[in-house]
Design a protein around this motif. Structure first.
Motif, PDB file in Angstrom:
ATOM      1  N   GLU A 300       0.832  -1.196   0.000  1.00 40.62           N
ATOM      2  CA  GLU A 300       0.000   0.000   0.000  1.00 40.62           C
ATOM      3  C   GLU A 300       0.868   1.248   0.000  1.00 40.62           C
ATOM      4  N   VAL A 301       0.267   2.343  -0.431  1.00 40.82           N
ATOM      5  CA  VAL A 301       0.921   3.645  -0.450  1.00 40.82           C
ATOM      6  C   VAL A 301       0.078   4.607   0.365  1.00 40.82           C
ATOM      7  N   PRO A 302       0.608   5.167   1.441  1.00 44.76           N
ATOM      8  CA  PRO A 302      -0.168   6.146   2.213  1.00 44.76           C
ATOM      9  C   PRO A 302      -0.618   7.312   1.347  1.00 44.76           C
ATOM     10  N   GLU A 303      -1.796   7.808   1.618  1.00 47.70           N
ATOM     11  CA  GLU A 303      -2.343   8.894   0.806  1.00 47.70           C
ATOM     12  C   GLU A 303      -1.679  10.233   1.102  1.00 47.70           C
ATOM     13  N   VAL A 304      -1.111  10.360   2.293  1.00 52.24           N
ATOM     14  CA  VAL A 304      -0.432  11.601   2.677  1.00 52.24           C
ATOM     15  C   VAL A 304       0.920  11.233   3.274  1.00 52.24           C
ATOM     16  N   PRO A 305       1.865  12.168   3.318  1.00 56.08           N
ATOM     17  CA  PRO A 305       3.148  11.876   3.949  1.00 56.08           C
ATOM     18  C   PRO A 305       2.970  11.487   5.414  1.00 56.08           C
ATOM     19  N   LEU A 306       3.805  10.561   5.873  1.00 58.13           N
ATOM     20  CA  LEU A 306       3.800  10.176   7.277  1.00 58.13           C
ATOM     21  C   LEU A 306       4.810  11.027   8.026  1.00 58.13           C
ATOM     22  N   ASP A 307       4.642  11.123   9.339  1.00 57.40           N
ATOM     23  CA  ASP A 307       5.502  12.006  10.135  1.00 57.40           C
ATOM     24  C   ASP A 307       6.737  11.281  10.661  1.00 57.40           C
ATOM     25  N   HIS A 308       7.103  10.181   9.999  1.00 57.41           N
ATOM     26  CA  HIS A 308       8.250   9.388  10.444  1.00 57.41           C
ATOM     27  C   HIS A 308       8.803   8.618   9.245  1.00 57.41           C
ATOM     28  N   PRO A 309       9.975   8.005   9.367  1.00 54.41           N
ATOM     29  CA  PRO A 309      10.540   7.243   8.251  1.00 54.41           C
ATOM     30  C   PRO A 309       9.682   6.007   7.936  1.00 54.41           C
ATOM     31  N   TRP A 310       9.540   5.711   6.635  1.00 51.89           N
ATOM     32  CA  TRP A 310       8.720   4.569   6.242  1.00 51.89           C
ATOM     33  C   TRP A 310       9.117   4.071   4.858  1.00 51.89           C
ATOM     34  N   GLU A 311       8.722   2.811   4.599  1.00 53.49           N
ATOM     35  CA  GLU A 311       8.925   2.213   3.283  1.00 53.49           C
ATOM     36  C   GLU A 311       7.723   1.347   2.960  1.00 53.49           C
ATOM     37  N   SER A 312       7.273   1.389   1.711  1.00 50.78           N
ATOM     38  CA  SER A 312       6.246   0.466   1.243  1.00 50.78           C
ATOM     39  C   SER A 312       6.939  -0.752   0.651  1.00 50.78           C
ATOM     40  N   CYS A 313       6.598  -1.944   1.169  1.00 50.87           N
ATOM     41  CA  CYS A 313       7.127  -3.175   0.572  1.00 50.87           C
ATOM     42  C   CYS A 313       6.056  -3.726  -0.366  1.00 50.87           C
ATOM     43  N   ILE A 314       6.430  -3.844  -1.626  1.00 48.69           N
ATOM     44  CA  ILE A 314       5.466  -4.166  -2.682  1.00 48.69           C
ATOM     45  C   ILE A 314       6.083  -5.178  -3.646  1.00 48.69           C
ATOM     46  N   THR A 315       5.288  -6.141  -4.081  1.00 45.40           N
ATOM     47  CA  THR A 315       5.779  -7.192  -4.963  1.00 45.40           C
ATOM     48  C   THR A 315       5.835  -6.735  -6.412  1.00 45.40           C
ATOM     49  N   ILE A 316       6.806  -7.268  -7.152  1.00 47.90           N
ATOM     50  CA  ILE A 316       6.884  -6.982  -8.586  1.00 47.90           C
ATOM     51  C   ILE A 316       5.782  -7.742  -9.335  1.00 47.90           C
ATOM     52  N   GLY A 317       5.347  -8.868  -8.768  1.00 45.54           N
ATOM     53  CA  GLY A 317       4.254  -9.651  -9.342  1.00 45.54           C
ATOM     54  C   GLY A 317       3.082  -9.695  -8.393  1.00 45.54           C
ATOM     55  N   ASN A 318       2.373 -10.821  -8.390  1.00 40.68           N
ATOM     56  CA  ASN A 318       1.240 -10.976  -7.482  1.00 40.68           C
ATOM     57  C   ASN A 318       1.602 -11.733  -6.215  1.00 40.68           C
ATOM     58  N   SER A 319       2.829 -12.234  -6.131  1.00 39.06           N
ATOM     59  CA  SER A 319       3.235 -13.071  -5.012  1.00 39.06           C
ATOM     60  C   SER A 319       4.569 -12.613  -4.453  1.00 39.06           C
ATOM     61  N   TRP A 320       4.782 -12.880  -3.164  1.00 42.76           N
ATOM     62  CA  TRP A 320       6.079 -12.591  -2.558  1.00 42.76           C
ATOM     63  C   TRP A 320       7.114 -13.604  -3.008  1.00 42.76           C
ATOM     64  N   SER A 321       6.737 -14.873  -3.048  1.00 47.37           N
ATOM     65  CA  SER A 321       7.669 -15.920  -3.445  1.00 47.37           C
ATOM     66  C   SER A 321       7.433 -16.311  -4.898  1.00 47.37           C
ATOM     67  N   TYR A 322       8.352 -17.098  -5.422  1.00 49.27           N
ATOM     68  CA  TYR A 322       8.303 -17.508  -6.829  1.00 49.27           C
ATOM     69  C   TYR A 322       7.057 -18.331  -7.122  1.00 49.27           C
ATOM     70  N   VAL A 323       6.334 -17.945  -8.155  1.00 50.21           N
ATOM     71  CA  VAL A 323       5.199 -18.694  -8.672  1.00 50.21           C
ATOM     72  C   VAL A 323       5.357 -18.753 -10.184  1.00 50.21           C
ATOM     73  N   PRO A 324       5.375 -19.935 -10.777  1.00 50.30           N
ATOM     74  CA  PRO A 324       5.524 -20.012 -12.245  1.00 50.30           C
ATOM     75  C   PRO A 324       4.420 -19.230 -12.939  1.00 50.30           C
ATOM     76  N   GLY A 325       4.803 -18.425 -13.927  1.00 52.81           N
ATOM     77  CA  GLY A 325       3.818 -17.670 -14.698  1.00 52.81           C
ATOM     78  C   GLY A 325       3.182 -16.533 -13.942  1.00 52.81           C
ATOM     79  N   ASP A 326       3.802 -16.056 -12.873  1.00 47.27           N
ATOM     80  CA  ASP A 326       3.262 -14.933 -12.112  1.00 47.27           C
ATOM     81  C   ASP A 326       3.072 -13.720 -13.023  1.00 47.27           C
ATOM     82  N   HIS A 327       2.080 -12.905 -12.708  1.00 49.22           N
ATOM     83  CA  HIS A 327       1.812 -11.703 -13.499  1.00 49.22           C
ATOM     84  C   HIS A 327       2.632 -10.542 -12.931  1.00 49.22           C
ATOM     85  N   TYR A 328       3.589 -10.063 -13.719  1.00 49.31           N
ATOM     86  CA  TYR A 328       4.476  -8.994 -13.257  1.00 49.31           C
ATOM     87  C   TYR A 328       3.908  -7.619 -13.595  1.00 49.31           C
ATOM     88  N   LYS A 329       4.078  -6.690 -12.693  1.00 49.93           N
ATOM     89  CA  LYS A 329       3.689  -5.312 -12.965  1.00 49.93           C
ATOM     90  C   LYS A 329       4.507  -4.785 -14.143  1.00 49.93           C
TER      91      LYS A 329
END
Length: 479
Positions: A300-329
């Protein structure tokens, strides 16, 4: 981290998939250590990092760890020939150790591709919730370097060390993901009782000696990572249900399921980590307090800036781990995610899951090459930038150079090729006089007109139709 499914929520034009919920409204507690504070500031300037979820589960192409968790959730469904019974499935899952042989493992190839794409730091899963260790721990034989694992005969079998060394040589900040819960050790899921959910399956207060053994096991493994793997910048702790009962946030669904106090003595762990790795950033994710040095909104991406350090962790595909034929962004989706996150003052940690052979899907390399082309033109508006009001207007997102009177306005394209209008309106607050406006990637000078709420930039006809830019156009405004 959980398997992702095709349920999407729109968050100002970006996808959110249900993951580990965070309460980002809780008050941030500074680390209180000047060396840590300085490293956090340095990390915030990096903006773009690589995440990798990798383990024996990649052989089945299933969700990492969660299919052995006895909860009835979408990401915990057991499928395949062993799925009929829980015990049979777990035994087969743990037996994957005996066939794991990722012979194409080449971390230098990953580091080069990530560096070319503009990534500046890496977080690697040294151990996920299933307890399988991707490093040479002395605490268990459930590890990639065990003689039970075919890859143990490979001179690069200690993959965590190899990955850290390869990325460090390319000047990456290095982070160790580590799961606090461990569903393999008998001191977390005690075989005397069946596990019922993700949590410890006995009351630590009733069996304090067993819980102490688990605390020692966890401390010793983290100590190994902090001692034997070179310079480590970030300790990224997952599994937020392992926490003091007093810290449970009952407004979060999954935290309401925490019945027992699961305190593993974070002050002791953090002190040890920082004694061995001065300035170590500790990310005890979702456990608000002095050991959550930055927050980690997931998918997710916060709609407004946060008042502290942060990072969004987001997958390049639909899964965190390897899935054959995953749909990549697409490159367009990834670039625009990065712009949106940075405009809110955050970092993007993008996950790529290596396959069972030890390499990424070729599509991942293609995506990184596309990101590389964009970053080589526009990176100056991304790195070492800060959020600046109004953050975004329409399809335009703003960043400010950290130490100069320079604002970048990124106009996101609704297609791969950028087509610019005759006039681009940039809303700038409290800027008295603009000195110069340029389009990143173009040598052509631009004219502009100061208006009440900013400037209107005139785009020459030739540049409108043939800017040569993709994904997003970056305007550099010096004032």
């Amino acid at each position: 981290m959980k398997r992702l499914f095709t349920v999407f929520l729109l968050v100002f034009g970006c996808f959110e998939v249900f993951g580990q919920q965070h309460n980002m409204s809780k008050q941030y507690v500074p680390a209180g250590d000047p060396a840590v504070e300085q490293k956090i500031a340095n990390w915030q300037d990096l903006k773009f990092g690589l995440f990798m979820h990798w383990g024996t589960y990649s052989q089945w192409g299933v969700v990492e760890s969660w299919s052995i968790c006895p909860e009835d959730e979408g990401w915990t469904q057991r499928r395949g020939p062993y799925g009929a019974t829980y015990n049979g499935y777990k035994a087969a899952y743990e037996n994957l150790q005996t066939t794991f042989n990722p012979t194409k493992f080449n971390p230098e190839k990953w580091a080069k591709a990530a560096k070319d794409a503009g990534m500046k730091y890496v977080i690697f899963t040294t151990k996920h919730h299933d307890g399988f260790c991707m490093f040479d721990t002395k605490e268990t034989d459930y590890k990639i370097t065990s003689s039970k694992t075919p890859f143990s005969s490979n001179p690069r079998s200690n993959v965590t060390k190899e990955i850290f060394n390869a990325f460090r040589k390319d000047n990456f900040m290095v982070g160790a993901y580590f799961s606090k819960p461990d569903w393999h050790t008998e001191n977390y899921w005690w075989p005397y009782f069946p596990p019922k959910d993700r949590n410890v399956n006995y009351d630590p207060k009733k069996y304090p000696d067993r819980w102490q053994k688990f605390k020692d096991f966890t401390y010793n493994q983290i100590s190994e990572l902090m001692s034997d793997y070179g310079k480590v910048d970030i300790l990224w702790l997952d599994g937020g249900w392992v926490r003091p009962k007093s810290s449970v946030d009952t407004t979060i669904d999954w935290q309401r399921g925490i019945k027992f106090d699961q305190d593993i003595d974070m002050p002791k762990i953090a002190a040890m980590g920082r004694q061995k790795q001065p300035g170590l950033i500790v990310v005890d994710r979702t456990v608000a307090g002095k050991y959550e040095n930055y927050t980690t909104p997931e998918q997710e991406v916060p709609e407004v800036p946060l008042d502290h350090p942060w990072e969004s962790c987001i997958t390049i595909g639909n899964s965190w781990s390897y899935v054959p034929g995953d749909h990549y962004k697409s490159v367009q989706q990834i670039v625009q995610l990065l712009v949106k996150i940075v405009s809110r003052g955050g970092n993007l940690l993008m996950n790529i899951g290596p396959g069972p052979d030890g390499d990424w899907d070729p599509v991942a390399y293609e995506r990184l090459q596309g990101i590389s082309r964009w970053m080589k033109i526009n990176g100056e508006g991304i790195y070492a930038s800060q959020s600046v009001a109004p953050y975004s207007t329409g399809n335009i997102y703003y960043t400010k150079a950290k130490n100069s009177n320079t604002i970048y306005a990124f106009a996101l394209s609704d297609q791969e090729k950028v087509v610019l209008p005759a006039t681009v309106s940039v809303k700038l607050k409290d800027i008295k006089k603009v000195k110069k406006v340029t389009l990143l990637g173009s040598a052509q000078s631009l004219k502009w007109k100061q208006v009440a709420d900013g400037i209107d930039i005139n785009i020459p006809a030739k540049l409108q139709k043939a800017s040569g830019l993709n994904e997003a156009a970056g305007f550099k405004i010096v004032y």
